[in-house]
Design an enzyme around this catalytic site. Structure first.
Site, short mmCIF file in Angstrom:
data_model
loop_
_atom_site.label_atom_id
_atom_site.label_comp_id
_atom_site.label_asym_id
_atom_site.label_seq_id
_atom_site.Cartn_x
_atom_site.Cartn_y
_atom_site.Cartn_z
CG HIS A 167 45.39 41.54 36.97
ND1 HIS A 167 45.55 43.06 36.72
CD2 HIS A 167 44.02 41.50 36.62
CE1 HIS A 167 44.61 43.61 36.29
NE2 HIS A 167 43.57 42.92 36.21
CE LYS B 255 43.69 42.58 32.56
NZ LYS B 255 42.81 43.74 32.32
CB SER C 193 41.54 42.25 38.56
OG SER C 193 39.95 41.83 38.87
C1 LIG Z 1 41.40 38.91 36.33
C2 LIG Z 1 40.69 39.32 34.85
N1 LIG Z 1 40.58 38.25 33.83
C3 LIG Z 1 40.23 38.72 32.54
C4 LIG Z 1 40.37 39.99 32.25
C5 LIG Z 1 40.06 40.43 31.00
O1 LIG Z 1 41.37 40.91 30.06
P1 LIG Z 1 40.87 41.61 28.95
O2 LIG Z 1 41.26 43.11 29.47
O3 LIG Z 1 42.23 41.44 27.76
O4 LIG Z 1 39.79 41.71 28.13
C6 LIG Z 1 40.50 41.25 33.10
C7 LIG Z 1 40.45 42.63 32.79
O5 LIG Z 1 40.02 43.39 33.51
C8 LIG Z 1 40.87 40.73 34.44
O6 LIG Z 1 41.02 41.60 35.47
#
Ligand SMILES: Cc1ncc(COP(=O)(O)O)c(C=O)c1O
Length: 416
Positions: free
Chosen positions: A233, A264, A205
């Site tokens: 992502h 997202k 991310s």
């Molecule tokens: C790589 C990654 N995994 C999981 C998440 C968590 O997802 P959510 O925003 O749906 O809780 C994020 C969110 O920032 C992320 O970037």
């Protein structure tokens, strides 16, 4: 009857009418203000920017109209007419909330339909939806591992994976970013009978690069480990119709646990876990966010169902995302910025120093571009950056405007 509640009986009510007067005492939370003061001194204190419009490619934050390069709304689905209508219709038919956790009275037929549709979309036997991607990752890892097991984890994996590993109390072995050979060496040294989980983000991310899923998969297979990928992502971005990195790399049937997010590119909220039916049924019984936290409101679930329709019926939106990504990424590289190893719509502009990254972000904002500054502890101390994310709904003019502002502010701050 005594003991039924904790309220005062009328006989004793008088004793509770004493005027409230704060007791003078040292603030036991003062250490937190000290830490915040230290962040301010280092230029690392972050004000929350407040969004006063839709989450669009152009948006209003803190009363300022900006080109928005900070949202994860990759496909612009947060405002897609089909998603809005689905949410409104679900509220009209089913009300505002689900009223219970999934395992008591909070499993609606909408939830079941979404899970069936996601399983078909991902080409797996079953899916379970969680309240967020964070809950999906942390809940799953903590459910399947115990203190006798081992996790082999990329050093840049998301916080929700790290928290899941910690909650599981399994031993955590971290391998250098994307280094599948290092992961393999760790696996080789572990007892054959020990349960092992190899885990990577699909797209990282903060850097926008892809995990080394094919090589990790091969290593996991060789040493009998469970293979898990977090496609937060990649959902809606990589693979046919946005099916994720397993589809992108042609690894169907070889990744045991796929996590995706609905928060997202899908434009709503939630996370899901995709895998075999036995695995998903186990999560129904052991994943703590599933057991102990209320399920999605019907509007969220209906929105996700509409988003799946859009992914299947309007794949040209994903094509537009990639055209914009190529244009903007090339623009930043041509300007001489260090954009790291990004392979996705997430493109960092790496400047090193945390205070400089915050300054770059602030100056860009003043100039009409919102690109979030990111520093330690989210990234390493010497890898602070401004992170940009383009979406399918940015116009060329908006992206060119942002590039021009990056050029000017970068020059002003001596970054390029
Ligand atoms: C790589 C990654 N995994 C999981 C998440 C968590 O997802 P959510 O925003 O749906 O809780 C994020 C969110 O920032 C992320 O970037």
């Amino acid at each position: 009857m005594p003991g039924l509640n904790h309220g005062p009986s009328p006989r004793h009510a008088k004793a509770f009418t004493v005027a409230y007067s704060p007791i003078m005492r040292a603030d036991p939370l003062k250490f937190l203000s000290d830490e915040l003061d230290s962040l301010k001194q280092q230029g690392l204190y972050r004000h929350l920017r407040v969004l006063e419009s839709e989450q669009g490619a152009h948006a209003t934050f803190d009363r300022q109209s900006v080109v928005n390069l900070s949202s994860n709304n990759y496909l612009g689905l947060t405002t897609h007419p089909k998603l809005r209508e689905a949410a409104l219709e679900a509220v009209r038919r089913f009300g505002a909330g689900s009223g219970s956790v999934r395992t008591i009275a909070g499993t609606m037929d909408l939830h079941m339909e979404l899970e069936r549709r996601l399983a078909a979309f991902k080409h797996v036997e079953s899916v379970v939806v969680f309240q967020s991607g964070f809950a999906a990752n942390a809940g799953t890892v903590a459910a399947i591992l115990t203190k006798d097991d081992v996790v082999i984890s990329d050093e840049l994996n998301h916080a929700s994976i790290i928290d899941g590993c910690r909650l599981s109390r399994a031993a955590i072995k971290v391998f250098p970013h994307k280094d599948a050979n290092a992961a393999r060496a760790i696996l080789k040294d572990l007892p054959a009978a020990q349960r092992k989980l190899v885990i990577t983000d699909g797209v990282f991310s903060m850097d926008g690069d892809l995990g080394s899923l094919p090589d990790l998969c091969a290593a996991a297979e060789e040493y009998g480990a469970i293979m898990m990928v977090d496609d937060a992502h990649a959902s809606g971005v990589f693979g046919k119709n946005g099916r994720g990195t397993v589809d992108h790399f042609g690894l169907h049937g070889r990744v045991d646990v796929q996590v995706g997010t609905l928060s997202k590119a899908i434009g709503a909220l939630g996370g899901y876990v995709a895998g075999s039916t036995a695995f998903i049924e186990f999560l129904h019984h052991r994943a703590r966010p599933f057991l102990f936290s209320t399920s999605h409101p019907p509007s969220v679930t209906a929105t996700c169902l509409a988003a799946l329709d859009v992914l299947l019926e309007e794949p040209q939106i994903i094509d537009r995302l990639w055209e914009n990504t190529r244009f903007f990424k090339k623009g930043l590289v041509d300007l001489g910025f260090n954009t790291g190893a990004s392979e996705s719509p997430i493109t960092p502009v790496i400047v090193g120093d945390g205070a400089l990254a915050m300054k770059l972000s602030d100056r860009l904002f003043q100039e009409g571009v919102f690109a979030q500054g990111i520093a330690f502890p989210t990234v390493a101390r010497d890898k602070a950056r401004v992170r940009t994310i383009v979406t399918a709904t940015h116009t060329r003019d908006e992206l060119q405007f942002a590039l021009d502002r990056f050029a000017a502010v970068g020059r002003e701050l001596g970054i390029r």
